[in-house]
Design an enzyme around this catalytic site. Structure first.
Site, PDB file in Angstrom:
ATOM      1  CE  LYS A 280      -1.031   6.181   7.564  1.00  0.00           C
ATOM      2  NZ  LYS A 280       0.087   5.296   6.930  1.00  0.00           N
TER       3      LYS A 280
ATOM      4  CG  PHE B  37      -1.539   1.275   1.533  1.00  0.00           C
ATOM      5  CD1 PHE B  37      -3.078   1.569   0.405  1.00  0.00           C
ATOM      6  CD2 PHE B  37      -1.570   2.401   1.401  1.00  0.00           C
ATOM      7  CE1 PHE B  37      -3.465   2.533   0.526  1.00  0.00           C
ATOM      8  CE2 PHE B  37      -2.127   3.496   2.305  1.00  0.00           C
ATOM      9  CZ  PHE B  37      -3.216   3.345   1.554  1.00  0.00           C
TER      10      PHE B  37
ATOM     11  CG  ASP C  64       5.798   3.878   1.726  1.00  0.00           C
ATOM     12  OD1 ASP C  64       5.735   4.346   2.575  1.00  0.00           O
ATOM     13  OD2 ASP C  64       4.975   3.895   1.061  1.00  0.00           O
TER      14      ASP C  64
END
Ligand SMILES: *Cc1c(COP(=O)(O)O)cnc(C)c1O
Length: 396
Positions: free
Chosen positions: A243, A129, A214
């Site tokens: 995040k 993702f 990532d």
């Protein structure tokens, strides 16, 4: 009537109105222990006093100037990230997916200025993702996220996670880069073997490819190190971050070596909001907290406690839990019954936990979680599992 709010989410009917540390409070006053942390965002808990002070102090001075001018907060935060990682340079974005977008552009541009304009393919992994922009859904390769949005973008090749032969086959004269989450989050808290990640590093070195990690979910202390790559003993060429970087204030970043970033000259990329003074005030305060002596020790202490307790919990409820996975405070419980049912039942008991692929319940508590709060969370998981067992027995 079509909903006023675009219905792209199947939202749970609860609205939180206040947060304090590891707890959330809903409209009706009910208190929840938060083992979701806004999907690894509220790493410092809710309403963290240092982040609130950083934000409110900046808010009374200056919100936005544009990247046409120097932004001192970007200069200080980039220096801190450079000093504590493999990176030589940093670009600030507003979100994770924008960081992915730049990472892909940067990798392609690197090949372009290195005399290989034909190298633009990005190899990614099943279960990945990387966010919801067009390039990110093409890199993620999830059919559900791609359907109906026109042709697939050229230049993305996806292979099975952990399969080095498949990677070798997918890499060709057109390949620019490999992108991977060192520990897949949305995909179900699925780890890659360190040897596999090391083999990717070697492949990229041998073939002149760019290795992109990532670390949007794994980064900033989540796995017990500053970044997950720090467990491995080698680094990628480009790393995406977001995040936890703003602890809830939207901010992301791309970290890169000077070599990987060499194509990104004046005019090749830009953003209106990315790295604005508010985001940088919060980001600087967040990084200062993570880098303070003892912060990561605390994460590892709580994580060890959690993993030990969860091992016992899964052994005690073999009909509910299949296994525990993950690293640090990024934890997955592989479920036997539906993970969705468990999440709903846990919430009724006052515990917020998250879904993930592969029928996994994901635990991403604030990194500031205390041992007493960890114990409370384990007790609530235990209570939820016992209730589900009783229901199952009653149904038989
Ligand atoms: C959340 C996430 C993204 C996307 O970040 P957004 O801020 O939602 O755009 C990308 N990659 C990973 C690994 C993530 O966990």
């Amino acid at each position: 009537m079509f909903p006023a709010l675009l219905p792209t989410y199947n939202r749970t009917d609860v609205a939180f109105v206040r947060g304090e540390g590891s707890y959330l409070f809903a409209e009706d006053g009910k208190r929840y222990l938060d083992f979701g942390a806004g999907i690894a965002v509220n790493a410092f808990g809710h309403a963290n006093p240092r982040l609130v002070a950083a934000l409110t102090d900046q808010a009374s001075k200056l919100w936005h100037t544009s990247n046409l001018y120097r932004v001192p907060g970007q200069e200080s935060l980039s220096k801190k990230l450079v000093a504590n990682t493999f990176a030589d340079t940093v670009f600030f974005t507003n979100s994770g997916t924008e960081a992915i977008e730049l990472a892909i552009k940067m990798a392609r541009r690197y090949q372009f200025v290195s005399g290989h304009p034909e190298r633009f393919h990005i190899v990614s992994f099943e279960g990945a993702f990387h966010g919801r922009t067009y390039a990110a859904i093409n890199a993620g390769g999830n059919e559900k996220y791609l359907e109906g949005f026109g042709p697939r973008m050229p230049g993305f090749d996806q292979v099975a996670g952990g399969d080095l032969d498949a990677v070798n086959k997918a890499v060709g004269p057109q390949t620019a880069a490999i992108i991977i989450e060192p520990l897949q989050g949305e995909g179900g808290v699925r780890a890659f073997a360190p040897q596999f990640l090391r083999a990717l590093r070697k492949l990229c070195d041998d073939k002149g490819l760019v290795l992109i990690f990532d670390e949007i979910q794994t980064g900033l202390g989540r796995t017990g190190k500053f970044f997950a790559t720090d467990w491995l003993g080698f680094a990628p060429d480009i790393m995406t971050v977001a995040k936890a970087l703003g602890g809830g204030f939207p901010v992301g970043a791309v970290l890169a070596t000077a070599e990987a970033a060499k194509g990104m000259t004046v005019g090749t990329h830009g953003t209106t909001y990315g790295g604005n003074p508010l985001a940088m005030a919060v980001g600087n305060a967040a990084i200062d907290m993570i880098l303070e002596p003892g912060f990561l020790d605390h994460v590892n202490k709580i994580a060890n406690y959690m993993h030990q307790q969860l091992g016992a919990l899964t052994a005690a409820h073999p009909d509910i839990f299949e296994s525990v996975r993950g690293q640090g405070l990024m934890i997955g419980l592989k479920m036997k019954p539906s993970s969705t049912d468990f999440i709903t039942a846990a919430r009724a008991n006052g515990l917020i936990v998250l879904p993930a692929g592969d029928n996994v319940v994901r635990l991403l508590p604030p990194l500031t979680l205390s041992e007493a709060e960890a114990r409370t969370g384990i007790e609530l998981l235990n209570k939820t599992a016992s209730q589900m067992e009783a229901q199952k027995a009653a149904a038989q």
